[in-house]
Motif scaffolding. Structure first.
Motif, PDB file in Angstrom:
ATOM      1  N   HIS A   5      47.063 100.950 -26.746  1.00 27.27           N
ATOM      2  CA  HIS A   5      46.281 100.091 -27.745  1.00 27.27           C
ATOM      3  C   HIS A   5      45.214 100.682 -28.123  1.00 27.27           C
ATOM      4  N   TYR A   6      44.292 101.303 -27.264  1.00 28.53           N
ATOM      5  CA  TYR A   6      43.147 101.835 -27.433  1.00 28.53           C
ATOM      6  C   TYR A   6      42.943 102.971 -28.345  1.00 28.53           C
ATOM      7  N   ASN A   7      43.869 103.787 -28.029  1.00 34.65           N
ATOM      8  CA  ASN A   7      44.232 104.988 -28.937  1.00 34.65           C
ATOM      9  C   ASN A   7      44.527 104.851 -30.394  1.00 34.65           C
ATOM     10  N   TYR A   8      45.529 103.925 -30.480  1.00 34.57           N
ATOM     11  CA  TYR A   8      46.247 103.829 -31.937  1.00 34.57           C
ATOM     12  C   TYR A   8      45.900 102.442 -32.573  1.00 34.57           C
ATOM     13  N   SER A   9      45.364 101.371 -31.792  1.00 30.61           N
ATOM     14  CA  SER A   9      45.502 100.311 -32.684  1.00 30.61           C
ATOM     15  C   SER A   9      43.917  99.563 -32.719  1.00 30.61           C
ATOM     16  N   ARG A  10      43.218 100.140 -31.962  1.00 32.25           N
ATOM     17  CA  ARG A  10      41.698  99.164 -31.819  1.00 32.25           C
ATOM     18  C   ARG A  10      40.641 100.360 -32.487  1.00 32.25           C
ATOM     19  N   PRO A  11      40.160  99.470 -33.567  1.00 34.76           N
ATOM     20  CA  PRO A  11      39.111 100.465 -34.484  1.00 34.76           C
ATOM     21  C   PRO A  11      37.880 100.481 -33.681  1.00 34.76           C
ATOM     22  N   HIS A  12      37.177 101.485 -34.043  1.00 33.70           N
ATOM     23  CA  HIS A  12      36.021 101.939 -33.004  1.00 33.70           C
ATOM     24  C   HIS A  12      34.791 101.845 -33.923  1.00 33.70           C
ATOM     25  N   GLU A  13      33.756 101.108 -33.832  1.00 35.13           N
ATOM     26  CA  GLU A  13      32.475 101.350 -34.664  1.00 35.13           C
ATOM     27  C   GLU A  13      32.019 102.536 -34.693  1.00 35.13           C
TER      28      GLU A  13
ATOM     29  N   VAL B  93      40.693 112.155 -19.302  1.00 29.55           N
ATOM     30  CA  VAL B  93      40.208 113.113 -20.057  1.00 29.55           C
ATOM     31  C   VAL B  93      40.183 112.631 -21.682  1.00 29.55           C
ATOM     32  N   LEU B  94      38.810 112.774 -22.117  1.00 26.65           N
ATOM     33  CA  LEU B  94      38.610 111.988 -23.608  1.00 26.65           C
ATOM     34  C   LEU B  94      38.180 113.204 -24.258  1.00 26.65           C
ATOM     35  N   ASP B  95      38.647 113.140 -25.536  1.00 30.04           N
ATOM     36  CA  ASP B  95      38.169 113.993 -26.705  1.00 30.04           C
ATOM     37  C   ASP B  95      36.819 113.432 -27.172  1.00 30.04           C
ATOM     38  N   ASP B  96      36.043 114.362 -27.132  1.00 28.81           N
ATOM     39  CA  ASP B  96      34.365 113.739 -27.506  1.00 28.81           C
ATOM     40  C   ASP B  96      34.436 113.415 -28.932  1.00 28.81           C
ATOM     41  N   HIS B  97      34.982 114.325 -29.733  1.00 27.47           N
ATOM     42  CA  HIS B  97      34.996 114.068 -31.433  1.00 27.47           C
ATOM     43  C   HIS B  97      35.320 112.747 -31.858  1.00 27.47           C
ATOM     44  N   SER B  98      36.688 112.315 -31.263  1.00 27.71           N
ATOM     45  CA  SER B  98      37.469 111.081 -31.673  1.00 27.71           C
ATOM     46  C   SER B  98      37.605 109.871 -30.843  1.00 27.71           C
ATOM     47  N   ARG B  99      37.013 110.137 -29.435  1.00 23.51           N
ATOM     48  CA  ARG B  99      37.119 109.290 -28.385  1.00 23.51           C
ATOM     49  C   ARG B  99      38.757 109.053 -28.106  1.00 23.51           C
ATOM     50  N   PHE B 100      39.613 109.850 -28.372  1.00 23.74           N
ATOM     51  CA  PHE B 100      41.216 109.687 -28.234  1.00 23.74           C
ATOM     52  C   PHE B 100      41.034 110.150 -26.513  1.00 23.74           C
ATOM     53  N   VAL B 101      42.141 109.259 -25.842  1.00 18.51           N
ATOM     54  CA  VAL B 101      42.270 109.722 -24.494  1.00 18.51           C
ATOM     55  C   VAL B 101      43.557 110.519 -24.479  1.00 18.51           C
ATOM     56  N   VAL B 102      43.218 111.971 -23.967  1.00 20.07           N
ATOM     57  CA  VAL B 102      44.341 112.834 -24.442  1.00 20.07           C
ATOM     58  C   VAL B 102      45.426 112.574 -23.020  1.00 20.07           C
ATOM     59  N   ASN B 103      44.683 112.356 -21.934  1.00 20.88           N
ATOM     60  CA  ASN B 103      45.449 112.076 -20.537  1.00 20.88           C
ATOM     61  C   ASN B 103      44.662 111.434 -19.756  1.00 20.88           C
ATOM     62  N   HIS B 104      45.478 110.748 -18.812  1.00 22.49           N
ATOM     63  CA  HIS B 104      44.922 110.027 -17.834  1.00 22.49           C
ATOM     64  C   HIS B 104      45.852 109.861 -16.574  1.00 22.49           C
ATOM     65  N   GLY B 105      45.365 109.318 -15.343  1.00 18.47           N
ATOM     66  CA  GLY B 105      46.136 109.506 -14.165  1.00 18.47           C
ATOM     67  C   GLY B 105      45.372 108.435 -13.260  1.00 18.47           C
ATOM     68  N   LEU B 106      46.319 107.726 -12.587  1.00 19.39           N
ATOM     69  CA  LEU B 106      45.753 106.833 -11.482  1.00 19.39           C
ATOM     70  C   LEU B 106      45.907 107.378 -10.086  1.00 19.39           C
ATOM     71  N   PHE B 107      45.136 107.463  -9.434  1.00 15.65           N
ATOM     72  CA  PHE B 107      45.373 108.011  -7.804  1.00 15.65           C
ATOM     73  C   PHE B 107      44.636 107.245  -6.976  1.00 15.65           C
ATOM     74  N   LYS B 108      44.941 107.412  -5.636  1.00 14.94           N
ATOM     75  CA  LYS B 108      44.142 106.815  -4.516  1.00 14.94           C
ATOM     76  C   LYS B 108      43.162 107.259  -4.233  1.00 14.94           C
ATOM     77  N   SER B 109      42.658 108.621  -4.716  1.00 20.88           N
ATOM     78  CA  SER B 109      41.339 109.322  -4.495  1.00 20.88           C
ATOM     79  C   SER B 109      41.209 110.238  -5.470  1.00 20.88           C
ATOM     80  N   ALA B 110      40.142 110.523  -5.804  1.00 21.25           N
ATOM     81  CA  ALA B 110      39.686 111.516  -7.111  1.00 21.25           C
ATOM     82  C   ALA B 110      39.727 113.072  -6.392  1.00 21.25           C
TER      83      ALA B 110
END
Length: 207
Positions: free
Chosen positions: A118-126, A4-21
């Protein structure tokens, strides 16, 4: 991987890894995102069977209807509509999933969580002016831009060029935007863009 990605900021608000979607997996990640960050006004998805069905209404759509969240569906065969999240998935595949070997699902989930942290908090986004997704999601980018405008209005171009001071804390208190900054040895507290209180940190010389 469900994200789940916030469109305005590109911030990943949640995620999960599963065997199937599955629908259950999608709802689990969505409910987790809302528990952490509140209800969005609108959600954009593709037309996968977890989200849309020609037979009637999916469990996903029923939940959004109950919560008053508008569901926008991407146009078929038009991947540009979901370009931001597709770009994120391409990056994590290229930089992590396709180059690392995971022995277990748990190990993969841990490494993915580290990557997203790292992506959310440390990686600058052009795409958001060189800020991190967290900077924009939590209002730090907007406060830095406001700070730049304030200093430019006062003619302090050299201060703007040097960047925000070392002491620069931004947050929200009871719905108000709060900023704490060092202004040449003076600690300033700004509330909603206005100076609320200041305190000199450099002791005055006694003559």
């Amino acid at each position: 991987m469900i994200t789940v990605l916030d469109d305005h900021s590109r911030f990943v608000v949640n995620h999960g890894l599963f065997k199937s979607a599955t629908a259950e997996a999608v709802l689990e990640v969505l409910k987790g995102a809302m528990a952490k960050h509140g209800l969005p006004r609108e959600i954009l998805t593709d037309n996968g069977p977890q989200f849309v069905t020609w037979k009637g209404v999916t469990r996903f759509e029923k939940l959004l209807q109950q919560l008053g969240i508008y569901h926008t569906k991407a146009r078929p065969h038009h991947p540009q509509t979901l370009g931001k999240i597709e770009s994120f998935h391409r990056n994590i595949e290229r930089e992590l999933l396709n180059v690392e070997v995971f022995r277990t699902m748990a190990e993969a989930a841990t490494r993915i969580s580290w990557y997203i942290e790292h992506y959310n908090y440390s990686r600058p986004h052009e795409g958001i002016g060189g800020f991190t997704p967290a900077d924009r999601y939590f209002g730090i980018a907007q406060e830095v831009e406001r700070w730049q405008k304030e200093k430019k209005a006062l003619g302090n171009e050299e201060v703007v060029a040097a960047g925000p001071p070392a002491v620069f804390v931004v947050g929200k208190v009871l719905g108000h935007q709060v900023r704490l900054e060092d202004s040449g040895g003076r600690l300033e507290l700004h509330v909603d863009g206005k100076l609320f209180k200041a305190m000199d940190l450099i002791p005055k010389k006694v003559v």
